[in-house]
Design a protein around this motif. Structure first.
Motif, short mmCIF file in Angstrom:
data_model
loop_
_atom_site.label_atom_id
_atom_site.label_comp_id
_atom_site.label_asym_id
_atom_site.label_seq_id
_atom_site.Cartn_x
_atom_site.Cartn_y
_atom_site.Cartn_z
N PHE A 179 3.63 0.46 -8.66
CA PHE A 179 2.21 0.15 -8.61
C PHE A 179 1.84 -1.24 -9.14
N THR A 210 0.84 -1.21 0.00
CA THR A 210 0.00 0.00 0.00
C THR A 210 0.86 1.24 0.00
N ASP A 245 1.61 10.42 -9.46
CA ASP A 245 0.54 10.74 -10.40
C ASP A 245 -0.08 12.10 -10.07
N SER A 246 -0.26 12.35 -8.77
CA SER A 246 -0.84 13.63 -8.34
C SER A 246 0.08 14.80 -8.68
N GLN A 258 5.45 3.44 -12.94
CA GLN A 258 4.21 2.71 -12.67
C GLN A 258 4.52 1.23 -12.39
N ASN A 299 5.99 -4.48 -8.39
CA ASN A 299 6.42 -3.21 -7.80
C ASN A 299 7.53 -3.43 -6.76
N PHE A 321 3.17 5.88 -5.75
CA PHE A 321 2.77 6.04 -7.16
C PHE A 321 1.63 7.07 -7.26
N GLY A 322 0.70 7.00 -6.31
CA GLY A 322 -0.39 7.98 -6.30
C GLY A 322 0.13 9.39 -6.14
N LEU A 323 1.16 9.56 -5.30
CA LEU A 323 1.75 10.89 -5.13
C LEU A 323 2.41 11.35 -6.43
N GLN A 339 2.15 1.79 -3.47
CA GLN A 339 1.08 2.30 -4.33
C GLN A 339 0.75 3.75 -4.00
N GLN A 340 0.86 4.12 -2.75
CA GLN A 340 0.64 5.51 -2.36
C GLN A 340 1.71 6.42 -2.95
#
Length: 616
Positions: free
Chosen positions: A560, A335, A345-346, A556, A564, A341-343, A338-339
């Motif tokens: 992610f 997690t 992407d953001s 990615q 990963n 990766f989310g950062l 993946q977070q």
């Protein structure tokens, strides 16, 4: 006397030719093969071997003036013991075989010396208080087969005498209580017998001495009947003798007179009791006692190994479970990846929005030439909004350190570098697990205390070597964790540094490419507006350009998708831990297999001894 000589001959023939010696030696060999035997246990083995052919031990006990000295002289066939030995010395006198007649005195301080036999009659009370016991050696063949213990008896005024006598009764093979036939059954005597002798009935004989003082057979029968009623349940047998006549037959008479006196003395019944009752009983008791002692020694060393063996099994379980990561922790790590990766992407979305927001729409005048129906050229002028990009200003804004977006990017880089740090901190220390295990195993003799080394040396050699080095297991895991942390640090820093460097270049590259596309689109539009439309970038266009410039698919994949960084790191941890665990599990299982073989050998040996006990 031929009867006495016959007894000695029969006794020698029945002497215990003991197969127990093989059991003793086999037991000592088995234990010595694997353990460093205690000095006390080695002494026990030596004692057991020495006792196999030891003479029968018979305690002669009775109240004062019961004629014990005369009785013992009658058994020995010589006037060796002076009259009054017990009242004068009140010490144990062991009478055994020796090439020459001599007396040895043992003192309470551990020293000993030789003295003339007359000392037994002349012992000074002050000197007597310092004496532990006597040993009288005589060249009497009977003493090669029987050792007599002349005891001080039970004295209510001297508890030490009573304690010594009780200790002797427990250890000897036979007990002969000497009582005067015309004074038998007094309350004081019955009380002593009930309190001290009745526990040993199976090996006790009551001798009623001085039967020669009775007038006839009727008085003898009455006395015997009374004694058997008075001493009911205390002795295995009660017989009446005349020690005086037996001694006279041996030392003073000859021919038929000697034979008559000896037969009338009934001393042969004492020898018969020893031969038919005490000797077989001694043989059986010695066998059972020896085998019982051997089983006790085997069980002692069995427990000494069995307890560490149990704890080795527990340590094996600790190792097996230590290499398995907590699924909850693994999911938390995934997690976290993946977070990240989310950062990313953001941040790219924010960057896309910022670049797009910097685009300006400016009105520009364009000309368009057309021919009318008559072939004449007509030029029309018109205005149109076009996108422009303030390139220098945008690059300056995006690259400024005080730009909030720049700060957010740095946070992302730092977060990637810190990835997995908390995860590694949450991995339990194997040192603590090993310390807990050691505390349970060692208990009262922990490592570093004076009791530790003696305990280790009491174990089999293969466990000694391993236990002294067992702390290296924790070092192996600490080293493995150190390598994992180094590996994680390298990978995350390389990833963060690559992203940071790529990001800086990508921003500049995208801005330049966007500016170039706008410029080229405008130039083409000016040449032929019908064929080439103006380039009007969208947020999607900008994001695609950023994704390409940064290598979005690579990050990615690393942060992610299925392979990963979290999953790859988990596989590395599990592989590393498994390697360390397997190495030490192999050692542990080898130790356990060795232990099981030793324990099995001891159990089989115990079973063999039990079988020998049943046979005997």
């Amino acid at each position: 006397m031929s009867i006495l000589q016959d007894f000695i001959t029969q006794f020698s023939a029945l002497k215990y030719q003991n197969p127990l010696a093989q059991s003793i030696i086999a037991t000592r060999t088995l234990l010595s093969r694997h353990f460093a035997l205690d000095s006390a246990d080695l002494a026990t083995f030596d004692k057991l071997l020495a006792q196999l052919d030891s003479p029968l031990k018979v305690a002669v006990i009775g109240q004062f003036s019961s004629g014990k000295s005369t009785f013992l002289n009658a058994l020995l066939g010589e006037k060796i013991l002076p009259s009054g030995i017990i009242p004068l010395t009140s010490k144990v006198c062991e009478i055994g075989y020796g090439e020459n007649l001599h007396l040895e005195i043992f003192y309470k301080d551990g020293t000993h010396t030789f003295a003339p036999l007359e000392l037994l009659e002349q012992a000074d009370p002050a000197i007597n208080a310092q004496i532990s016991h006597y040993k009288l050696f005589a060249p009497v063949p009977l003493l090669q087969e029987i050792t007599f213990l002349d005891t001080p008896g039970f004295n209510s005024q001297n508890q030490e005498d009573t304690d010594i006598s009780n200790a002797i009764l427990r250890e000897v093979d036979g007990i002969i209580w000497v009582s005067l036939i015309d004074n038998v059954g007094k309350n004081s005597e019955r009380e002593i017998l009930y309190n001290h002798i009745r526990h040993y009935r199976a090996k006790s004989l009551c001798v009623l001495n001085q039967k020669d003082r009775l007038k006839n057979t009727t008085e003898l029968e009455v006395s015997l009947k009374y004694a058997k009623e008075a001493f009911s349940g205390i002795f295995e047998e009660i017989i009446a003798i005349s020690a005086k006549n037996a001694l006279r037959a041996k030392c003073e008479s000859h021919g038929d007179e000697a034979e008559r006196l000896y037969e009338d003395s009934a001393i042969s019944e004492v020898f018969e009791f020893i031969r038919t009752h005490l000797m077989p009983q001694k043989t059986q008791n010695k066998a059972h006692k020896t085998l019982y002692t051997l089983r006790g020694l085997l069980l002692k060393y069995y427990r000494r190994l069995h307890i560490p063996h149990i704890y080795l099994t527990r340590l094996e379980g600790v190792l097996e479970s230590y290499g398995v990561l907590d699924p909850t922790q693994i999911q938390a790590l995934i997690t976290q990846s993946q977070q990240l990766f989310g950062l990313l992407d953001s941040r790219l979305l924010t960057l896309t929005q910022q670049i797009f927001s910097e685009l300006k729409r400016t009105k520009m005048t364009f000309s368009k030439t057309r021919k009318n129906a008559f072939g004449l050229t007509n030029t029309q002028m018109y205005e149109k909004e076009v996108y422009t990009l303030p390139l220098d200003s945008l690059l300056n804004t995006l690259q400024r350190q005080d730009n909030p977006l720049t700060s957010e990017w740095h946070k992302l880089f730092l977060a990637i570098k810190q990835f997995g740090v908390e995860f590694m901190r949450e991995i339990p220390s194997f040192s603590k697990s090993l310390q807990t295990w050691e505390e349970q195993l060692l208990q009262t003799h922990p490592r570093g205390t004076p009791l530790f080394l003696p305990y280790v040396l009491s174990l089999p050699v293969h466990l000694q070597e391993w236990l002294l080095q067992s702390h290296t297991i924790a070092f192996a895991f600490e080293s493995a964790i150190g390598r994992l942390e180094t590996s994680l640090h390298r990978h995350t820093h390389e990833l963060a540094q690559l992203l940071e460097k790529t990001c800086k270049n990508a921003i500049k590259l995208v801005c330049l490419e966007l500016d170039s596309k706008i410029a080229k689109g405008l130039q083409a539009y000016q040449k032929n507006s019908d064929t080439f439309p103006l380039y009007e970038p969208s947020m999607e266009n900008i994001r695609d350009m950023l994704n390409t410039a940064i290598g979005f698919e690579y990050y990615q994949e690393r942060l992610f998708l299925h392979n990963n960084i979290a999953k790859a790191f988990v596989r590395e941890i599990e592989s590393t831990f498994k390697s360390v665990c397997d190495k030490h599990l192999e050692i542990l299982r080898g130790l356990k297999a060795h232990n099981i073989q030793i324990l099995t050998d001891i159990k089989h040996h115990i079973q063999d001894l039990k079988h020998n006990t049943r046979v005997m």
